[in-house]
Design an enzyme around this catalytic site. Sequence first.
Site, PDB file in Angstrom:
ATOM      1  N   ASP A  43      -0.491  75.675 -52.385  1.00 47.98           N
ATOM      2  CA  ASP A  43      -1.559  76.102 -53.297  1.00 47.98           C
ATOM      3  C   ASP A  43      -2.907  76.170 -52.563  1.00 47.98           C
ATOM      4  O   ASP A  43      -3.127  75.454 -51.590  1.00 47.98           O
ATOM      5  CB  ASP A  43      -1.635  75.103 -54.460  1.00 47.98           C
ATOM      6  CG  ASP A  43      -2.331  75.697 -55.671  1.00 47.98           C
ATOM      7  OD1 ASP A  43      -2.585  76.917 -55.699  1.00 47.98           O
ATOM      8  OD2 ASP A  43      -2.627  74.922 -56.611  1.00 47.98           O
ATOM      9  N   ASN A  85       3.728  84.107 -61.713  1.00 49.31           N
ATOM     10  CA  ASN A  85       2.749  84.789 -60.843  1.00 49.31           C
ATOM     11  C   ASN A  85       2.632  86.296 -61.114  1.00 49.31           C
ATOM     12  O   ASN A  85       1.691  86.947 -60.648  1.00 49.31           O
ATOM     13  CB  ASN A  85       3.068  84.554 -59.360  1.00 49.31           C
ATOM     14  CG  ASN A  85       2.692  83.176 -58.862  1.00 49.31           C
ATOM     15  OD1 ASN A  85       3.279  82.663 -57.915  1.00 49.31           O
ATOM     16  ND2 ASN A  85       1.696  82.549 -59.491  1.00 49.31           N
TER      17      ASN A  85
HETATM   18  C1  FPP Z   1      -0.899  79.800 -54.220  1.00 49.79           C
HETATM   19  O1  FPP Z   1      -2.267  79.933 -53.916  1.00 49.79           O
HETATM   20  C2  FPP Z   1      -0.125  80.628 -53.320  1.00 49.79           C
HETATM   21  C3  FPP Z   1       0.682  81.660 -53.712  1.00 49.79           C
HETATM   22  C4  FPP Z   1       0.887  82.035 -55.101  1.00 49.79           C
HETATM   23  C5  FPP Z   1       1.386  82.476 -52.710  1.00 49.79           C
HETATM   24  C6  FPP Z   1       2.028  81.700 -51.613  1.00 49.79           C
HETATM   25  C7  FPP Z   1       2.266  82.599 -50.490  1.00 49.79           C
HETATM   26  C8  FPP Z   1       2.041  82.313 -49.215  1.00 49.79           C
HETATM   27  C9  FPP Z   1       1.612  80.984 -48.722  1.00 49.79           C
HETATM   28  C10 FPP Z   1       2.253  83.373 -48.230  1.00 49.79           C
HETATM   29  C11 FPP Z   1       3.354  83.068 -47.296  1.00 49.79           C
HETATM   30  C12 FPP Z   1       4.686  83.065 -47.887  1.00 49.79           C
HETATM   31  C13 FPP Z   1       5.754  83.666 -47.354  1.00 49.79           C
HETATM   32  C14 FPP Z   1       7.110  83.339 -47.858  1.00 49.79           C
HETATM   33  C15 FPP Z   1       5.654  84.648 -46.273  1.00 49.79           C
HETATM   34  P1  FPP Z   1      -3.225  80.544 -55.011  1.00 49.79           P
HETATM   35  O2  FPP Z   1      -3.309  82.017 -54.783  1.00 49.79           O
HETATM   36  O3  FPP Z   1      -2.744  80.150 -56.367  1.00 49.79           O
HETATM   37  O4  FPP Z   1      -4.567  79.858 -54.669  1.00 49.79           O
HETATM   38  P2  FPP Z   1      -5.698  79.417 -55.706  1.00 49.79           P
HETATM   39  O5  FPP Z   1      -5.071  78.375 -56.583  1.00 49.79           O
HETATM   40  O6  FPP Z   1      -6.771  78.898 -54.840  1.00 49.79           O
HETATM   41  O7  FPP Z   1      -6.093  80.645 -56.471  1.00 49.79           O
END
Ligand code: FPP
Length: 265
Positions: free
Chosen positions: A42, A90
Amino acid sequence: MLKKFIGGLGSSEKFEIPAHDSPLFQNIQWDRLPRHVAVIMDGNGRWATGKGLIRTAGHRAGVKTLKNILKTAIGLGLDALTVYAFSTENWKRPRPEVDFLMNLFSEYLIKELREMDEDNVRIHFIGRIEGLPPGLQKQMREAEELMKDNTGIHFNVAANYGGQDELVRAVQRLAAKAAAGEIQPEDIDEAAIDQELDTAGNPPVDLVIRTSGDERLSNFLLWQSAYAEFYFTDVNWPDFRPEDFVAAMEDFAGRSRRFGGLKNQ
Ligand code: FPP
């Protein structure tokens, strides 16, 4: 040498699987490591906006973190690493961000496939894979096929995954078997459910790590985490370094796990 890890990696510096005697692992208690670690990656968006960047820059930076954490988990000899890449919830994000993430997963597979195979990784995608773009589904299946005979870490990437959805799918399959007379309702026990889950064959989750400050499970591995320990850190996922992962292992080693009983493990 330790400075190399603590100081972080230069952008062009490649992080290799740390050896057993690496300074990074100097405080590891090898007999008290988790077998299966799950990570809620996250804080990509917050990392990016905090730097005045667009949110998707955070996801791209998160890929590099993931590569380094996978290498660290391999160096530690963990049985399984499961990461939450995209949840069933998501899809509510703006379309451009969803499209970006799908393309990022695809790009990751193209770029990293060979190296993961060389690292003896067994990749597996968990979740409602049939709900993902067809081209990506094909890449995922091909990656699983390529690495299916490897003997190293089980690297599970949760995509279009929800723990409740996974349980619904498992229960539906068991109900279909019961309706077809293949099993009796009383045959449905914990082991039977376990075997129908997307993670069948993996040990239960010992440790859940969540970055970026929030302290919740967010529908991740609900069944598998029944007796998991939790480790929360304020560090955003793109800033999460191998030494942070190792700190979580060291913290886990000090936990008293009783599994509902009285004695320490
Ligand atoms: C959460 O951060 C992250 C995600 C929903 C996406 C996770 C994806 C990656 C780490 C990319 C790499 C993965 C692969 C398998 C290549 P957020 O966007 O919810 O962050 P925030 O809470 O700060 O908005």
